[in-house]
Design a protein around this motif. Structure first.
Motif, PDB file in Angstrom:
ATOM      1  N   ILE A 153       0.858  -1.339   0.218  1.00 15.48           N
ATOM      2  CA  ILE A 153       0.306  -0.084   0.253  1.00 15.48           C
ATOM      3  C   ILE A 153       0.711   1.679   0.039  1.00 15.48           C
ATOM      4  CG2 ILE A 153      -1.766   1.440   1.456  1.00 15.48           C
ATOM      5  CD1 ILE A 153      -3.314  -1.370   2.610  1.00 15.48           C
ATOM      6  N   ALA A 154       1.978   1.905   0.897  1.00 21.22           N
ATOM      7  CA  ALA A 154       2.603   2.329   0.271  1.00 21.22           C
ATOM      8  C   ALA A 154       3.218   2.467  -0.177  1.00 21.22           C
ATOM      9  CB  ALA A 154       3.923   2.211   1.649  1.00 21.22           C
ATOM     10  N   PHE A 155       3.635   1.624  -0.965  1.00 27.83           N
ATOM     11  CA  PHE A 155       4.750   1.529  -2.443  1.00 27.83           C
ATOM     12  C   PHE A 155       4.265   2.096  -3.362  1.00 27.83           C
ATOM     13  CE2 PHE A 155       8.051   0.894  -4.958  1.00 27.83           C
ATOM     14  CZ  PHE A 155       7.663   0.199  -6.281  1.00 27.83           C
ATOM     15  N   GLU A 156       2.211   1.919  -3.486  1.00 28.19           N
ATOM     16  CA  GLU A 156       1.333   1.807  -4.126  1.00 28.19           C
ATOM     17  C   GLU A 156       1.413   3.620  -4.467  1.00 28.19           C
ATOM     18  OE1 GLU A 156      -0.508  -2.230  -5.185  1.00 28.19           O
ATOM     19  OE2 GLU A 156      -1.667  -0.798  -3.897  1.00 28.19           O
ATOM     20  N   ASN A 157       0.944   4.034  -3.297  1.00 27.35           N
ATOM     21  CA  ASN A 157       0.908   5.458  -2.903  1.00 27.35           C
ATOM     22  C   ASN A 157       1.939   6.584  -2.976  1.00 27.35           C
ATOM     23  OD1 ASN A 157      -1.845   4.927  -1.276  1.00 27.35           O
ATOM     24  ND2 ASN A 157      -1.186   4.764   0.715  1.00 27.35           N
ATOM     25  N   SER A 158       3.123   5.939  -2.746  1.00 24.03           N
ATOM     26  CA  SER A 158       4.195   6.867  -3.221  1.00 24.03           C
ATOM     27  C   SER A 158       4.201   6.823  -4.567  1.00 24.03           C
ATOM     28  CB  SER A 158       5.411   5.879  -2.970  1.00 24.03           C
ATOM     29  OG  SER A 158       5.274   5.994  -1.455  1.00 24.03           O
ATOM     30  N   LEU A 172       3.558   9.940  -9.733  1.00 24.76           N
ATOM     31  CA  LEU A 172       3.301  10.266 -11.059  1.00 24.76           C
ATOM     32  C   LEU A 172       1.839  11.431 -11.401  1.00 24.76           C
ATOM     33  CD1 LEU A 172       1.903   6.236 -12.058  1.00 24.76           C
ATOM     34  CD2 LEU A 172       4.166   8.322 -12.688  1.00 24.76           C
ATOM     35  N   GLU A 173       1.702  11.952 -10.271  1.00 20.09           N
ATOM     36  CA  GLU A 173       0.533  12.738  -9.932  1.00 20.09           C
ATOM     37  C   GLU A 173       1.558  14.092 -10.438  1.00 20.09           C
ATOM     38  OE1 GLU A 173      -3.288  11.274  -7.248  1.00 20.09           O
ATOM     39  OE2 GLU A 173      -1.674  12.893  -6.176  1.00 20.09           O
TER      40      GLU A 173
END
Length: 88
Positions: free
Chosen positions: A60-65, A70-71
């Motif tokens: 989850i933390a990796f995907e959020n990072s 990307l944003e």
């Protein structure tokens, strides 16, 4: 590419490759430095994969990072992912 950066940043690169007057020794040294860099990257990627696949909190933390990166990249057109240095 991380491999090239790792080789170029290795303190032995200048002395054993760039400033080495013996082409054969220089070639052997660059081959050795490349192998070191590849092994270093493989270990990093393997660890990342294991953490990502086995640890839900890490995933989850990796995907959020990644999403934040990307944003920011999409929002600011002056940012190029290839110019961002990740890790050491």
């Amino acid at each position: 590419m991380n491999i090239a950066q790792n080789v170029a940043n290795n303190p032995d690169y200048q002395t054993q490759v760039v400033n080495n007057p013996d082409p054969q020794n220089s070639r052997m040294a660059i081959t050795h430095l490349i192998k070191q860099a590849v092994n270093q990257e493989r270990r990093k990627e393997l660890s990342l994969y294991k953490n990502y696949s086995q640890d839900p909190d890490f995933q989850i933390a990796f995907e959020n990072s990644i999403m934040r990166i990307l944003e920011v990249t999409l929002t600011d057109s002056n940012i190029n992912l290839e110019n961002i240095k990740f890790g050491s």
